[in-house]
Design an enzyme around this catalytic site. Sequence first.
Site, PDB file in Angstrom:
ATOM      1  N   ARG A   1     -20.879 126.484 -52.016  1.00  0.00           N
ATOM      2  CA  ARG A   1     -20.059 127.976 -52.867  1.00  0.00           C
ATOM      3  C   ARG A   1     -18.821 127.901 -52.357  1.00  0.00           C
ATOM      4  NH1 ARG A   1     -22.031 133.508 -50.432  1.00  0.00           N
ATOM      5  NH2 ARG A   1     -21.237 133.016 -48.587  1.00  0.00           N
TER       6      ARG A   1
ATOM      7  N   PHE B   1     -29.454 139.624 -51.615  1.00  0.00           N
ATOM      8  CA  PHE B   1     -29.174 139.037 -50.415  1.00  0.00           C
ATOM      9  C   PHE B   1     -30.073 139.705 -49.142  1.00  0.00           C
ATOM     10  CE2 PHE B   1     -26.598 139.047 -46.227  1.00  0.00           C
ATOM     11  CZ  PHE B   1     -25.906 138.014 -46.525  1.00  0.00           C
TER      12      PHE B   1
ATOM     13  N   ASP C   1     -25.003 147.384 -54.436  1.00  0.00           N
ATOM     14  CA  ASP C   1     -24.021 146.774 -53.173  1.00  0.00           C
ATOM     15  C   ASP C   1     -22.849 145.811 -53.675  1.00  0.00           C
ATOM     16  OD1 ASP C   1     -23.233 144.835 -51.272  1.00  0.00           O
ATOM     17  OD2 ASP C   1     -25.473 144.715 -50.393  1.00  0.00           O
TER      18      ASP C   1
ATOM     19  N   TYR D   1     -15.156 142.998 -44.801  1.00  0.00           N
ATOM     20  CA  TYR D   1     -14.540 141.645 -44.243  1.00  0.00           C
ATOM     21  C   TYR D   1     -14.708 140.329 -45.209  1.00  0.00           C
ATOM     22  CZ  TYR D   1     -19.646 140.862 -43.274  1.00  0.00           C
ATOM     23  OH  TYR D   1     -21.112 140.993 -43.545  1.00  0.00           O
ATOM     24  N   LYS D   2     -15.145 140.638 -46.228  1.00  0.00           N
ATOM     25  CA  LYS D   2     -15.079 139.494 -47.374  1.00  0.00           C
ATOM     26  C   LYS D   2     -13.657 139.511 -48.026  1.00  0.00           C
ATOM     27  CE  LYS D   2     -20.123 139.379 -47.198  1.00  0.00           C
ATOM     28  NZ  LYS D   2     -21.413 139.606 -47.846  1.00  0.00           N
TER      29      LYS D   2
HETATM   30  C1  LIG Z   1     -22.452 139.721 -46.911  1.00  0.00           C
HETATM   31  C2  LIG Z   1     -23.436 140.808 -47.313  1.00  0.00           C
HETATM   32  C3  LIG Z   1     -24.185 141.625 -46.676  1.00  0.00           C
HETATM   33  C4  LIG Z   1     -23.956 141.750 -45.169  1.00  0.00           C
HETATM   34  O1  LIG Z   1     -24.290 142.680 -44.645  1.00  0.00           O
HETATM   35  P1  LIG Z   1     -23.852 143.080 -42.900  1.00  0.00           P
HETATM   36  O2  LIG Z   1     -24.699 144.447 -42.565  1.00  0.00           O
HETATM   37  O3  LIG Z   1     -22.395 143.274 -43.037  1.00  0.00           O
HETATM   38  O4  LIG Z   1     -24.209 141.896 -41.978  1.00  0.00           O
HETATM   39  C5  LIG Z   1     -25.166 142.536 -47.052  1.00  0.00           C
HETATM   40  N1  LIG Z   1     -25.335 142.482 -48.581  1.00  0.00           N
HETATM   41  C6  LIG Z   1     -24.840 141.609 -49.507  1.00  0.00           C
HETATM   42  C7  LIG Z   1     -25.181 141.437 -50.742  1.00  0.00           C
HETATM   43  C8  LIG Z   1     -23.872 140.740 -48.731  1.00  0.00           C
HETATM   44  O5  LIG Z   1     -23.225 139.635 -49.424  1.00  0.00           O
END
Ligand SMILES: *Cc1c(COP(=O)(O)O)cnc(C)c1O
Length: 416
Positions: free
Chosen positions: A375, A129, A201, A226-227
Amino acid sequence: MTTRNHCLALDAQDPLAPLRNQFALPDGVIYLDGNSLGARPVAALQRAQQVIAEEWGNGLIRSWNTAGWRDLSQRLGDRLARLIGADANEVVITDTTSINLFKVLSAALRVQALKAPQRRVIVSESSNFPTDLYIAEGLTEMLQQGYSLRLVDSPEELPRAIGEDTAVVMLTHVNYKTGYMHDMQAVTALTHECGALSLWDLAHSAGAVPVDLKQAGADYAIGCTYKYLNGGPGSQAFAWVSPALCDLVKQPLSGWFGHARQFDMEAQYRPSSGIARYLCGTQPITSLAMVECGLEIFEQTDMASLRRKSLALTDLFIELVEQRCAAHGLKLVTPREHDKRGSHVSFEHPEGYAVIQALIARGVIGDYREPRIMRFGFTPLYTRFSEVWDAVQTLGEILDEKTWAQPQFQIRHSVT
Ligand SMILES: *Cc1c(COP(=O)(O)O)cnc(C)c1O
Protein backbone atom coordinates in the site's frame (compact mmCIF):
# COMPACT_ATOMS: atom_id res chain seq x y z
CA MET A 1 7.12 7.48 -21.91
CA THR A 2 7.18 9.61 -18.80
CA THR A 3 10.68 10.62 -17.73
CA ARG A 4 12.17 11.85 -14.49
CA ASN A 5 12.60 15.28 -16.08
CA HIS A 6 8.91 15.34 -16.82
CA CYS A 7 8.24 14.63 -13.12
CA LEU A 8 10.63 17.39 -12.09
CA ALA A 9 8.74 19.76 -14.39
CA LEU A 10 5.47 18.75 -12.69
CA ASP A 11 7.05 19.62 -9.33
CA ALA A 12 8.18 22.98 -10.66
CA GLN A 13 4.64 23.82 -11.83
CA ASP A 14 2.91 22.46 -8.72
CA PRO A 15 1.10 25.30 -6.90
CA LEU A 16 1.01 23.20 -3.69
CA ALA A 17 4.77 22.51 -3.70
CA PRO A 18 5.62 25.26 -1.15
CA LEU A 19 3.42 23.58 1.50
CA ARG A 20 5.99 20.82 1.83
CA ASN A 21 8.24 23.27 3.67
CA GLN A 22 5.76 23.16 6.53
CA PHE A 23 6.57 19.50 7.17
CA ALA A 24 9.65 18.13 8.88
CA LEU A 25 10.49 15.14 6.69
CA PRO A 26 13.83 13.37 7.16
CA ASP A 27 16.41 13.50 4.37
CA GLY A 28 16.80 10.35 2.32
CA VAL A 29 13.21 9.22 2.88
CA ILE A 30 10.38 9.05 0.38
CA TYR A 31 7.34 8.92 2.62
CA LEU A 32 4.38 7.09 1.10
CA ASP A 33 2.61 6.23 4.34
CA GLY A 34 0.90 9.48 5.27
CA ASN A 35 -2.36 7.55 5.02
CA SER A 36 -1.30 5.61 8.11
CA LEU A 37 0.65 8.21 10.09
CA GLY A 38 0.90 11.71 8.68
CA ALA A 39 4.24 13.55 8.69
CA ARG A 40 5.07 16.05 11.41
CA PRO A 41 4.20 19.68 10.79
CA VAL A 42 7.27 21.81 11.53
CA ALA A 43 5.11 23.90 13.87
CA ALA A 44 4.28 20.89 16.07
CA LEU A 45 7.62 20.99 17.88
CA GLN A 46 7.19 24.57 19.01
CA ARG A 47 3.57 23.96 19.87
CA ALA A 48 4.56 20.95 21.99
CA GLN A 49 7.14 23.06 23.76
CA GLN A 50 4.56 25.74 24.44
CA VAL A 51 1.99 23.27 25.75
CA ILE A 52 4.44 21.41 27.96
CA ALA A 53 6.63 24.24 29.24
CA GLU A 54 4.19 27.15 29.32
CA GLU A 55 0.68 25.83 29.52
CA TRP A 56 1.38 22.80 31.68
CA GLY A 57 4.60 23.89 33.36
CA ASN A 58 3.74 27.48 34.24
CA GLY A 59 -0.01 27.58 33.78
CA LEU A 60 -0.67 24.36 35.70
CA ILE A 61 -4.36 23.78 36.43
CA ARG A 62 -5.15 27.37 35.41
CA SER A 63 -4.57 26.42 31.79
CA TRP A 64 -7.93 24.63 31.61
CA ASN A 65 -9.35 28.16 31.56
CA THR A 66 -6.49 30.40 30.46
CA ALA A 67 -5.06 28.26 27.62
CA GLY A 68 -8.47 27.16 26.38
CA TRP A 69 -7.99 23.48 27.18
CA ARG A 70 -11.63 22.98 28.19
CA ASP A 71 -12.96 23.90 24.75
CA LEU A 72 -10.10 22.56 22.67
CA SER A 73 -12.04 19.54 21.35
CA GLN A 74 -14.74 21.83 20.01
CA ARG A 75 -12.49 24.61 18.73
CA LEU A 76 -10.46 22.12 16.73
CA GLY A 77 -13.68 20.47 15.55
CA ASP A 78 -14.82 23.85 14.21
CA ARG A 79 -11.63 24.12 12.19
CA LEU A 80 -11.87 20.59 10.83
CA ALA A 81 -15.56 20.93 9.89
CA ARG A 82 -15.08 22.50 6.46
CA LEU A 83 -12.86 19.61 5.34
CA ILE A 84 -15.80 17.21 5.69
CA GLY A 85 -18.70 19.43 4.64
CA ALA A 86 -19.95 20.09 8.17
CA ASP A 87 -20.61 23.39 9.91
CA ALA A 88 -18.92 24.88 12.96
CA ASN A 89 -20.40 23.58 16.23
CA GLU A 90 -21.08 20.18 14.69
CA VAL A 91 -17.74 18.40 15.15
CA VAL A 92 -15.70 17.36 18.19
CA ILE A 93 -12.16 16.03 18.23
CA THR A 94 -11.89 13.58 21.09
CA ASP A 95 -11.11 9.96 22.00
CA THR A 96 -10.24 7.44 19.29
CA THR A 97 -12.01 6.47 16.09
CA SER A 98 -12.92 3.12 17.66
CA ILE A 99 -14.47 4.82 20.70
CA ASN A 100 -16.28 7.43 18.63
CA LEU A 101 -17.69 4.67 16.47
CA PHE A 102 -19.07 3.01 19.59
CA LYS A 103 -20.74 6.28 20.57
CA VAL A 104 -22.32 7.16 17.24
CA LEU A 105 -23.32 3.60 16.36
CA SER A 106 -25.02 3.24 19.76
CA ALA A 107 -26.80 6.55 19.23
CA ALA A 108 -27.98 5.51 15.77
CA LEU A 109 -29.44 2.30 17.19
CA ARG A 110 -31.17 4.30 19.92
CA VAL A 111 -32.70 6.65 17.36
CA GLN A 112 -34.06 3.65 15.47
CA ALA A 113 -35.32 2.10 18.72
CA LEU A 114 -37.49 5.22 19.16
CA LYS A 115 -39.03 5.27 15.72
CA ALA A 116 -38.59 1.82 14.15
CA PRO A 117 -37.73 -0.70 16.88
CA GLN A 118 -37.93 -3.67 14.51
CA ARG A 119 -34.78 -2.37 12.78
CA ARG A 120 -31.89 -4.14 14.52
CA VAL A 121 -29.40 -4.98 11.79
CA ILE A 122 -26.19 -3.09 11.13
CA VAL A 123 -25.10 -3.53 7.51
CA SER A 124 -21.41 -3.23 6.67
CA GLU A 125 -18.72 -4.75 4.46
CA SER A 126 -16.53 -7.75 5.32
CA SER A 127 -13.63 -5.69 3.92
CA ASN A 128 -14.30 -2.81 6.32
CA PHE A 129 -11.45 -1.89 8.67
CA PRO A 130 -11.32 -4.56 11.40
CA THR A 131 -11.76 -2.24 14.39
CA ASP A 132 -15.05 -0.98 12.90
CA LEU A 133 -16.35 -4.52 12.62
CA TYR A 134 -15.05 -5.46 16.08
CA ILE A 135 -16.74 -2.46 17.69
CA ALA A 136 -20.04 -3.26 15.95
CA GLU A 137 -19.72 -6.89 17.04
CA GLY A 138 -19.03 -5.87 20.63
CA LEU A 139 -22.00 -3.53 20.67
CA THR A 140 -24.44 -6.10 19.26
CA GLU A 141 -23.21 -8.64 21.81
CA MET A 142 -23.73 -6.16 24.63
CA LEU A 143 -27.21 -5.17 23.48
CA GLN A 144 -28.38 -8.69 22.59
CA GLN A 145 -32.16 -8.38 21.92
CA GLY A 146 -31.71 -9.52 18.35
CA TYR A 147 -29.17 -6.90 17.29
CA SER A 148 -26.78 -8.22 14.66
CA LEU A 149 -24.23 -7.33 12.04
CA ARG A 150 -24.71 -8.24 8.36
CA LEU A 151 -21.65 -8.10 6.13
CA VAL A 152 -21.55 -7.90 2.35
CA ASP A 153 -18.52 -8.96 0.34
CA SER A 154 -18.74 -6.24 -2.30
CA PRO A 155 -20.38 -2.81 -2.68
CA GLU A 156 -22.65 -4.21 -5.41
CA GLU A 157 -24.37 -6.39 -2.80
CA LEU A 158 -25.40 -3.40 -0.68
CA PRO A 159 -28.81 -2.75 -2.30
CA ARG A 160 -29.95 -6.31 -1.56
CA ALA A 161 -28.56 -6.32 1.98
CA ILE A 162 -30.35 -3.17 3.15
CA GLY A 163 -33.97 -3.81 4.01
CA GLU A 164 -36.82 -3.37 6.46
CA ASP A 165 -34.76 -4.86 9.28
CA THR A 166 -31.81 -2.48 8.75
CA ALA A 167 -31.08 0.12 11.40
CA VAL A 168 -27.75 1.49 10.22
CA VAL A 169 -25.51 1.22 7.17
CA MET A 170 -21.99 1.59 8.52
CA LEU A 171 -19.34 2.03 5.85
CA THR A 172 -15.82 3.31 5.47
CA HIS A 173 -15.88 5.86 2.64
CA VAL A 174 -12.42 4.96 1.28
CA ASN A 175 -11.42 1.34 1.85
CA TYR A 176 -8.19 1.13 3.85
CA LYS A 177 -6.82 -1.70 1.79
CA THR A 178 -7.98 -1.29 -1.80
CA GLY A 179 -8.44 2.48 -1.90
CA TYR A 180 -11.96 1.98 -3.31
CA MET A 181 -14.16 5.03 -2.66
CA HIS A 182 -17.92 4.76 -2.24
CA ASP A 183 -20.28 7.27 -3.82
CA MET A 184 -21.33 8.81 -0.50
CA GLN A 185 -24.32 10.61 -1.92
CA ALA A 186 -25.74 7.60 -3.78
CA VAL A 187 -25.21 5.13 -0.94
CA THR A 188 -26.68 7.54 1.60
CA ALA A 189 -29.73 8.05 -0.63
CA LEU A 190 -30.17 4.29 -0.96
CA THR A 191 -29.82 3.90 2.81
CA HIS A 192 -32.48 6.51 3.49
CA GLU A 193 -34.87 5.08 0.87
CA CYS A 194 -34.73 1.87 2.87
CA GLY A 195 -35.42 3.70 6.15
CA ALA A 196 -31.93 3.15 7.59
CA LEU A 197 -29.42 5.65 8.97
CA SER A 198 -26.03 6.21 7.34
CA LEU A 199 -22.76 6.19 9.26
CA TRP A 200 -19.50 6.99 7.48
CA ASP A 201 -15.96 6.31 8.66
CA LEU A 202 -13.79 9.00 7.07
CA ALA A 203 -10.42 7.68 8.32
CA HIS A 204 -8.98 7.59 4.78
CA SER A 205 -11.06 10.50 3.47
CA ALA A 206 -10.64 13.49 5.77
CA GLY A 207 -7.91 15.66 4.27
CA ALA A 208 -7.49 13.17 1.41
CA VAL A 209 -10.58 13.60 -0.77
CA PRO A 210 -13.38 16.17 -0.84
CA VAL A 211 -16.18 15.15 1.52
CA ASP A 212 -19.54 16.87 1.84
CA LEU A 213 -21.47 15.18 4.63
CA LYS A 214 -24.33 17.67 4.63
CA GLN A 215 -24.81 17.66 0.88
CA ALA A 216 -24.80 13.86 0.94
CA GLY A 217 -27.43 13.93 3.69
CA ALA A 218 -25.31 11.71 5.96
CA ASP A 219 -26.36 11.04 9.56
CA TYR A 220 -23.15 10.18 11.44
CA ALA A 221 -19.43 10.37 10.71
CA ILE A 222 -16.19 9.62 12.49
CA GLY A 223 -12.53 9.54 11.47
CA CYS A 224 -8.88 9.85 12.44
CA THR A 225 -6.69 12.94 12.66
CA TYR A 226 -3.34 11.14 12.70
CA LYS A 227 -3.56 10.00 9.05
CA TYR A 228 -3.96 12.60 6.28
CA LEU A 229 -4.64 15.35 8.84
CA ASN A 230 -1.13 15.04 10.32
CA GLY A 231 -2.20 15.35 13.97
CA GLY A 232 0.54 13.10 15.38
CA PRO A 233 0.72 9.47 16.53
CA GLY A 234 -2.52 8.49 18.23
CA SER A 235 -3.97 12.00 18.04
CA GLN A 236 -7.66 12.19 18.86
CA ALA A 237 -10.37 11.34 16.36
CA PHE A 238 -13.41 13.33 15.25
CA ALA A 239 -17.12 12.75 15.49
CA TRP A 240 -19.94 14.47 13.62
CA VAL A 241 -23.67 13.97 14.02
CA SER A 242 -26.34 15.51 11.83
CA PRO A 243 -27.95 18.36 13.81
CA ALA A 244 -31.36 16.86 13.02
CA LEU A 245 -30.49 13.77 15.06
CA CYS A 246 -27.98 15.01 17.58
CA ASP A 247 -30.29 15.92 20.45
CA LEU A 248 -32.73 13.02 20.00
CA VAL A 249 -30.75 10.56 22.14
CA LYS A 250 -27.82 10.38 24.55
CA GLN A 251 -24.71 8.47 23.61
CA PRO A 252 -23.82 5.76 26.13
CA LEU A 253 -20.35 6.94 27.20
CA SER A 254 -22.03 9.69 29.16
CA GLY A 255 -19.01 11.14 30.91
CA TRP A 256 -18.84 14.48 32.66
CA PHE A 257 -17.37 16.42 29.72
CA GLY A 258 -20.61 15.79 27.83
CA HIS A 259 -22.77 17.01 30.72
CA ALA A 260 -24.81 20.18 30.22
CA ARG A 261 -23.19 21.74 33.31
CA GLN A 262 -19.99 19.84 34.01
CA PHE A 263 -18.96 21.71 37.15
CA ASP A 264 -22.37 21.73 38.78
CA MET A 265 -21.35 18.21 39.82
CA GLU A 266 -24.89 16.92 39.65
CA ALA A 267 -25.52 13.30 40.58
CA GLN A 268 -27.47 12.69 37.40
CA TYR A 269 -26.34 12.97 33.81
CA ARG A 270 -27.93 15.66 31.69
CA PRO A 271 -26.47 15.81 28.19
CA SER A 272 -25.24 19.03 26.63
CA SER A 273 -27.19 20.07 23.60
CA GLY A 274 -25.43 19.57 20.29
CA ILE A 275 -22.23 17.73 19.51
CA ALA A 276 -20.71 18.47 22.95
CA ARG A 277 -22.69 15.50 24.29
CA TYR A 278 -20.26 13.29 22.36
CA LEU A 279 -17.45 14.28 24.71
CA CYS A 280 -16.73 11.83 27.50
CA GLY A 281 -13.76 12.46 29.81
CA THR A 282 -10.51 14.40 30.16
CA GLN A 283 -8.43 14.37 26.99
CA PRO A 284 -4.63 14.06 26.69
CA ILE A 285 -4.12 17.76 25.97
CA THR A 286 -0.48 17.44 24.88
CA SER A 287 -1.65 15.20 22.04
CA LEU A 288 -4.84 17.08 21.22
CA ALA A 289 -2.97 20.38 20.90
CA MET A 290 -0.84 18.98 18.07
CA VAL A 291 -3.93 18.49 15.89
CA GLU A 292 -4.09 22.24 15.42
CA CYS A 293 -0.74 22.31 13.60
CA GLY A 294 -2.00 19.91 10.95
CA LEU A 295 -5.28 21.77 10.49
CA GLU A 296 -3.48 25.11 10.09
CA ILE A 297 -1.76 23.80 6.97
CA PHE A 298 -5.08 22.77 5.42
CA GLU A 299 -6.34 26.32 5.97
CA GLN A 300 -3.78 27.50 3.42
CA THR A 301 -5.34 25.49 0.59
CA ASP A 302 -8.59 23.76 -0.37
CA MET A 303 -9.73 20.22 -0.97
CA ALA A 304 -10.33 20.74 -4.70
CA SER A 305 -6.66 21.66 -5.26
CA LEU A 306 -5.51 18.79 -3.06
CA ARG A 307 -7.75 16.34 -4.92
CA ARG A 308 -6.40 17.48 -8.28
CA LYS A 309 -2.83 16.80 -7.17
CA SER A 310 -3.73 13.57 -5.40
CA LEU A 311 -5.23 12.13 -8.57
CA ALA A 312 -2.24 13.28 -10.62
CA LEU A 313 0.10 11.56 -8.13
CA THR A 314 -1.84 8.29 -8.02
CA ASP A 315 -2.30 8.26 -11.82
CA LEU A 316 1.45 8.78 -12.23
CA PHE A 317 2.29 6.03 -9.75
CA ILE A 318 0.01 3.51 -11.46
CA GLU A 319 1.39 4.42 -14.89
CA LEU A 320 5.02 4.19 -13.80
CA VAL A 321 4.62 0.92 -11.89
CA GLU A 322 2.90 -0.65 -14.87
CA GLN A 323 5.78 0.50 -17.13
CA ARG A 324 8.78 -0.13 -14.93
CA CYS A 325 7.60 -3.29 -13.15
CA ALA A 326 5.66 -4.88 -16.00
CA ALA A 327 7.71 -8.09 -15.83
CA HIS A 328 6.80 -8.81 -12.22
CA GLY A 329 3.08 -9.51 -12.31
CA LEU A 330 1.96 -6.83 -9.85
CA LYS A 331 -1.81 -6.66 -9.70
CA LEU A 332 -3.48 -3.28 -9.24
CA VAL A 333 -6.28 -3.57 -6.68
CA THR A 334 -7.16 0.14 -6.59
CA PRO A 335 -9.84 1.36 -9.01
CA ARG A 336 -8.59 3.19 -12.10
CA GLU A 337 -11.74 5.33 -12.20
CA HIS A 338 -11.09 8.64 -10.51
CA ASP A 339 -14.47 8.80 -8.84
CA LYS A 340 -13.84 5.43 -7.16
CA ARG A 341 -10.31 6.11 -5.93
CA GLY A 342 -9.08 7.60 -2.66
CA SER A 343 -5.52 8.88 -2.18
CA HIS A 344 -3.62 5.61 -1.84
CA VAL A 345 -2.75 2.91 -4.35
CA SER A 346 -2.40 -0.80 -3.62
CA PHE A 347 -0.72 -3.50 -5.63
CA GLU A 348 -0.80 -7.21 -4.91
CA HIS A 349 2.38 -9.29 -4.95
CA PRO A 350 2.88 -12.76 -3.41
CA GLU A 351 5.96 -11.45 -1.55
CA GLY A 352 4.37 -8.09 -0.76
CA TYR A 353 5.51 -8.04 2.85
CA ALA A 354 9.18 -8.66 2.03
CA VAL A 355 9.11 -6.21 -0.90
CA ILE A 356 7.83 -3.47 1.43
CA GLN A 357 10.57 -4.27 3.98
CA ALA A 358 13.20 -4.05 1.22
CA LEU A 359 11.74 -0.70 0.11
CA ILE A 360 11.81 0.66 3.66
CA ALA A 361 15.45 -0.40 3.96
CA ARG A 362 16.13 1.84 0.97
CA GLY A 363 14.21 4.77 2.39
CA VAL A 364 10.94 4.31 0.50
CA ILE A 365 8.27 3.94 3.16
CA GLY A 366 5.00 2.29 2.23
CA ASP A 367 3.19 -0.41 4.18
CA TYR A 368 1.72 -3.87 3.91
CA ARG A 369 -1.75 -5.22 4.58
CA GLU A 370 -2.75 -8.86 4.63
CA PRO A 371 -3.06 -10.62 2.28
CA ARG A 372 -0.32 -9.71 -0.23
CA ILE A 373 -1.22 -5.99 -0.44
CA MET A 374 1.51 -3.37 -0.83
CA ARG A 375 0.00 0.00 0.00
CA PHE A 376 1.33 3.41 -1.03
CA GLY A 377 -0.22 6.62 0.28
CA PHE A 378 0.05 9.93 -1.56
CA THR A 379 -0.27 13.10 0.44
CA PRO A 380 -0.68 16.09 -1.87
CA LEU A 381 0.51 18.45 0.88
CA TYR A 382 4.02 17.04 0.72
CA THR A 383 4.50 14.26 -1.84
CA ARG A 384 6.50 15.30 -4.91
CA PHE A 385 6.04 13.93 -8.42
CA SER A 386 9.78 13.23 -8.64
CA GLU A 387 9.50 11.15 -5.47
CA VAL A 388 6.87 9.02 -7.19
CA TRP A 389 9.36 8.46 -9.98
CA ASP A 390 12.22 7.61 -7.61
CA ALA A 391 10.05 5.29 -5.51
CA VAL A 392 8.99 3.32 -8.59
CA GLN A 393 12.60 2.99 -9.78
CA THR A 394 13.57 1.59 -6.37
CA LEU A 395 10.62 -0.80 -6.44
CA GLY A 396 11.65 -1.92 -9.93
CA GLU A 397 15.23 -2.59 -8.81
CA ILE A 398 14.11 -4.58 -5.76
CA LEU A 399 11.87 -6.73 -7.96
CA ASP A 400 14.49 -7.14 -10.73
CA GLU A 401 17.22 -8.10 -8.27
CA LYS A 402 14.91 -10.08 -5.94
CA THR A 403 16.35 -8.15 -3.01
CA TRP A 404 13.18 -9.00 -1.12
CA ALA A 405 14.34 -12.64 -0.84
CA GLN A 406 17.06 -11.69 1.67
CA PRO A 407 16.30 -13.20 5.07
CA GLN A 408 16.14 -9.90 6.98
CA PHE A 409 13.14 -8.85 4.89
CA GLN A 410 11.17 -11.95 5.88
CA ILE A 411 11.09 -11.09 9.59
CA ARG A 412 7.59 -10.09 10.66
CA HIS A 413 7.32 -6.94 12.76
CA SER A 414 4.36 -6.39 15.06
CA VAL A 415 3.21 -3.35 13.04
CA THR A 416 3.26 -3.99 9.29
C1 LIG B 1 -7.14 3.79 10.85
C2 LIG B 1 -8.56 3.40 10.98
C3 LIG B 1 -9.16 3.28 12.24
C4 LIG B 1 -8.32 3.42 13.48
O1 LIG B 1 -9.06 3.43 14.65
P1 LIG B 1 -8.33 3.82 16.02
O2 LIG B 1 -9.39 3.76 17.02
O3 LIG B 1 -7.74 5.19 15.81
O4 LIG B 1 -7.22 2.86 16.24
C5 LIG B 1 -10.51 2.99 12.29
N1 LIG B 1 -11.24 2.82 11.17
C6 LIG B 1 -10.68 2.93 9.93
C7 LIG B 1 -11.52 2.75 8.72
C8 LIG B 1 -9.33 3.21 9.81
O5 LIG B 1 -8.77 3.29 8.60
